[in-house]
Scaffold this motif. Structure first.
Motif, PDB file in Angstrom:
ATOM      1  N   LEU A  91       0.825  -1.212   0.000  1.00  0.00           N
ATOM      2  CA  LEU A  91       0.000   0.000   0.000  1.00  0.00           C
ATOM      3  C   LEU A  91       0.858   1.261   0.000  1.00  0.00           C
ATOM      4  CD1 LEU A  91      -2.829  -1.210   2.393  1.00  0.00           C
ATOM      5  CD2 LEU A  91      -3.039  -0.768  -0.054  1.00  0.00           C
ATOM      6  N   GLN A  92       2.018   1.209   0.657  1.00  0.00           N
ATOM      7  CA  GLN A  92       2.941   2.361   0.647  1.00  0.00           C
ATOM      8  C   GLN A  92       3.426   2.647  -0.774  1.00  0.00           C
ATOM      9  OE1 GLN A  92       5.727   1.041   3.631  1.00  0.00           O
ATOM     10  NE2 GLN A  92       5.259   2.737   5.005  1.00  0.00           N
ATOM     11  N   ILE A  93       3.773   1.573  -1.495  1.00  0.00           N
ATOM     12  CA  ILE A  93       4.248   1.721  -2.882  1.00  0.00           C
ATOM     13  C   ILE A  93       3.130   2.310  -3.757  1.00  0.00           C
ATOM     14  CG2 ILE A  93       4.951   0.428  -4.949  1.00  0.00           C
ATOM     15  CD1 ILE A  93       6.492  -1.475  -2.979  1.00  0.00           C
ATOM     16  N   ALA A  94       1.916   1.796  -3.567  1.00  0.00           N
ATOM     17  CA  ALA A  94       0.778   2.297  -4.347  1.00  0.00           C
ATOM     18  C   ALA A  94       0.457   3.746  -3.975  1.00  0.00           C
ATOM     19  CB  ALA A  94      -0.440   1.406  -4.117  1.00  0.00           C
ATOM     20  N   TRP A  95       0.575   4.089  -2.698  1.00  0.00           N
ATOM     21  CA  TRP A  95       0.295   5.446  -2.209  1.00  0.00           C
ATOM     22  C   TRP A  95       1.290   6.443  -2.778  1.00  0.00           C
ATOM     23  CZ3 TRP A  95      -3.044   8.735  -0.733  1.00  0.00           C
ATOM     24  CH2 TRP A  95      -2.743   9.826   0.096  1.00  0.00           C
ATOM     25  N   LYS A  96       2.548   6.014  -2.877  1.00  0.00           N
ATOM     26  CA  LYS A  96       3.590   6.870  -3.455  1.00  0.00           C
ATOM     27  C   LYS A  96       3.221   7.226  -4.903  1.00  0.00           C
ATOM     28  CE  LYS A  96       8.563   6.862  -4.055  1.00  0.00           C
ATOM     29  NZ  LYS A  96       9.731   5.979  -4.195  1.00  0.00           N
ATOM     30  N   TRP A  97       2.746   6.214  -5.643  1.00  0.00           N
ATOM     31  CA  TRP A  97       2.334   6.449  -7.034  1.00  0.00           C
ATOM     32  C   TRP A  97       1.142   7.402  -7.079  1.00  0.00           C
ATOM     33  CZ3 TRP A  97      -1.661   6.220 -10.461  1.00  0.00           C
ATOM     34  CH2 TRP A  97      -1.324   6.278 -11.816  1.00  0.00           C
ATOM     35  N   GLN A  98       0.157   7.157  -6.205  1.00  0.00           N
ATOM     36  CA  GLN A  98      -1.042   8.014  -6.156  1.00  0.00           C
ATOM     37  C   GLN A  98      -0.654   9.476  -5.929  1.00  0.00           C
ATOM     38  OE1 GLN A  98      -4.385   7.177  -6.494  1.00  0.00           O
ATOM     39  NE2 GLN A  98      -3.760   5.097  -6.991  1.00  0.00           N
ATOM     40  N   LYS A  99       0.254   9.710  -4.992  1.00  0.00           N
ATOM     41  CA  LYS A  99       0.636  11.088  -4.640  1.00  0.00           C
ATOM     42  C   LYS A  99       1.375  11.792  -5.779  1.00  0.00           C
ATOM     43  CE  LYS A  99       2.678  10.396  -0.707  1.00  0.00           C
ATOM     44  NZ  LYS A  99       3.396  10.619   0.550  1.00  0.00           N
ATOM     45  N   SER A 100       2.111  10.994  -6.566  1.00  0.00           N
ATOM     46  CA  SER A 100       2.845  11.634  -7.674  1.00  0.00           C
ATOM     47  C   SER A 100       2.039  11.647  -8.976  1.00  0.00           C
ATOM     48  CB  SER A 100       4.198  10.956  -7.886  1.00  0.00           C
ATOM     49  OG  SER A 100       4.009   9.591  -8.129  1.00  0.00           O
ATOM     50  N   HIS A 101       0.828  11.082  -8.940  1.00  0.00           N
ATOM     51  CA  HIS A 101      -0.058  11.102 -10.118  1.00  0.00           C
ATOM     52  C   HIS A 101      -1.463  11.496  -9.681  1.00  0.00           C
ATOM     53  CE1 HIS A 101       3.299   8.513 -11.305  1.00  0.00           C
ATOM     54  NE2 HIS A 101       3.001   8.798 -12.551  1.00  0.00           N
ATOM     55  N   LEU A 102      -1.588  12.709  -9.211  1.00  0.00           N
ATOM     56  CA  LEU A 102      -2.874  13.143  -8.642  1.00  0.00           C
ATOM     57  C   LEU A 102      -3.995  13.160  -9.675  1.00  0.00           C
ATOM     58  CD1 LEU A 102      -1.657  15.933  -6.180  1.00  0.00           C
ATOM     59  CD2 LEU A 102      -2.320  13.598  -5.644  1.00  0.00           C
ATOM     60  N   ASN A 103      -3.632  13.310 -10.951  1.00  0.00           N
ATOM     61  CA  ASN A 103      -4.647  13.252 -12.013  1.00  0.00           C
ATOM     62  C   ASN A 103      -4.545  11.974 -12.814  1.00  0.00           C
ATOM     63  OD1 ASN A 103      -5.700  15.880 -11.509  1.00  0.00           O
ATOM     64  ND2 ASN A 103      -3.821  16.710 -12.414  1.00  0.00           N
ATOM     65  N   GLY A 104      -4.103  10.898 -12.181  1.00  0.00           N
ATOM     66  CA  GLY A 104      -3.952   9.641 -12.904  1.00  0.00           C
ATOM     67  C   GLY A 104      -2.871   9.767 -13.952  1.00  0.00           C
ATOM     68  N   TYR A 105      -3.177   9.381 -15.189  1.00  0.00           N
ATOM     69  CA  TYR A 105      -2.186   9.406 -16.252  1.00  0.00           C
ATOM     70  C   TYR A 105      -2.219  10.688 -17.071  1.00  0.00           C
ATOM     71  CZ  TYR A 105      -1.017   4.558 -15.324  1.00  0.00           C
ATOM     72  OH  TYR A 105      -0.569   3.407 -14.727  1.00  0.00           O
ATOM     73  N   SER A 106      -3.197  11.556 -16.804  1.00  0.00           N
ATOM     74  CA  SER A 106      -3.269  12.777 -17.610  1.00  0.00           C
ATOM     75  C   SER A 106      -2.296  13.820 -17.074  1.00  0.00           C
ATOM     76  CB  SER A 106      -4.696  13.335 -17.589  1.00  0.00           C
ATOM     77  OG  SER A 106      -4.996  13.818 -16.308  1.00  0.00           O
ATOM     78  N   HIS A 107      -1.870  14.687 -17.961  1.00  0.00           N
ATOM     79  CA  HIS A 107      -0.900  15.709 -17.553  1.00  0.00           C
ATOM     80  C   HIS A 107      -1.586  17.037 -17.247  1.00  0.00           C
ATOM     81  CE1 HIS A 107       2.334  13.039 -18.547  1.00  0.00           C
ATOM     82  NE2 HIS A 107       1.810  12.841 -19.744  1.00  0.00           N
ATOM     83  N   SER A 108      -2.925  17.052 -17.322  1.00  0.00           N
ATOM     84  CA  SER A 108      -3.621  18.326 -17.146  1.00  0.00           C
ATOM     85  C   SER A 108      -3.620  18.745 -15.672  1.00  0.00           C
ATOM     86  CB  SER A 108      -5.054  18.199 -17.627  1.00  0.00           C
ATOM     87  OG  SER A 108      -5.692  17.136 -16.976  1.00  0.00           O
TER      88      SER A 108
END
Length: 263
Positions: A246-263
């Motif tokens: 969950l820590q690894i997944a949370w790290k990804w979530q925090k650095s991709h707040l808009n998922g895969y979009s760059h907007s």
């Protein structure tokens, strides 16, 4: 490798035709295309939902398949079609029955970003992260009167990195005129309450939890016996620390707040 599907048990009870169309009919189309173009190897993503709610735990590959929701039924039908078709050809087939997938790529390249309209059906990890991020006010846990140790559902959470490894090994062991069927899980059940506690620790957020009535199409306890895949494919879950996944997944979530979009 055929991963494509809709995969929410609750949603499948509300939109059964969408599930039968997307999972069963479309798998049929994939097989017809494979036959036409002489593609000989298929690794198919199936699910523990094909077993329904077995009387005996853990679930082995011999456990009777009695699915209780359209998602599980549609996947079981797709399995049957694949198996029947494989008997008429020299195809190599591997069917992997996933348990509850969590986590994301440790190198930070890939993570889970469901479309906004799917969040309502979402998986517990996604809902935990949404609550931790303040996108939703808190977590709604559905069902606390199950016959389990703490009253919440028990599931077998398998890290996506282990799941990838299972596919690599399945492909390496796929043999013509053979159908391999494997459970892909850790062999250990974790309750929803345990999961939420691990999520609070992983995110460092004291997520607000609200307990509600059961969700349609859910079952009390599901976990795997993964000994067959260990024996035959030499695969075993390595990422079994819930908090770490969950820590690894949370790290990804925090650095991709808009998922895969760059907007």
């Amino acid at each position: 490798m055929h991963f494509a599907a809709v995969a929410y048990a609750g949603e499948s009870t509300m939109e059964p035709l969408r599930y039968y169309h997307n999972i069963t009919s479309n798998t049929l189309v994939v097989l017809e295309a494979m036959a036409a173009h002489k593609v000989k190897t298929l690794i198919y993503s199936s699910t523990c939902a094909t077993y329904g709610e077995p009387v005996k735990m853990p679930i082995t590959e011999q456990t009777p398949q009695l699915p209780i929701n359209p998602y599980g039924k549609a996947k079981k039908m797709a399995e049957d079609i694949i198996i029947d078709f494989s008997k008429t050809t020299d195809m190599a087939v591997m069917i992997l029955r996933y348990f509850n997938v969590i986590g994301s790529d440790p190198e930070g390249r890939l993570g889970e970003a469901p479309q906004p309209e799917l969040r309502v059906h979402g998986r517990i990890s996604g809902a935990c992260f949404d609550a931790a991020r303040g996108i939703i006010p808190g977590l709604k846990v559905k069902g606390i009167d199950y016959k389990t140790a703490d009253g919440t559902c028990v599931r077998d959470y398998i890290d996506v990195t282990d799941l990838v490894d299972a596919h690599v090994k399945a492909l390496a062991h796929a043999k013509p005129r053979k159908v391999g069927i494997y459970n892909v899980g850790t062999g250990k059940g974790r309750s929803v309450k345990e999961f939420v506690e691990a999520c609070k620790k992983a995110t460092g957020v004291d997520i607000k939890v609200e307990y509600l009535n059961r969700r349609p199409g859910d079952y009390a306890e599901v976990f795997s016996d993964p000994s067959k895949i260990k024996q035959e494919l030499n695969w075993k879950a390595q990422y079994t620390d819930l908090k770490k996944s969950l820590q690894i997944a949370w790290k990804w979530q925090k650095s991709h707040l808009n998922g895969y979009s760059h907007s």
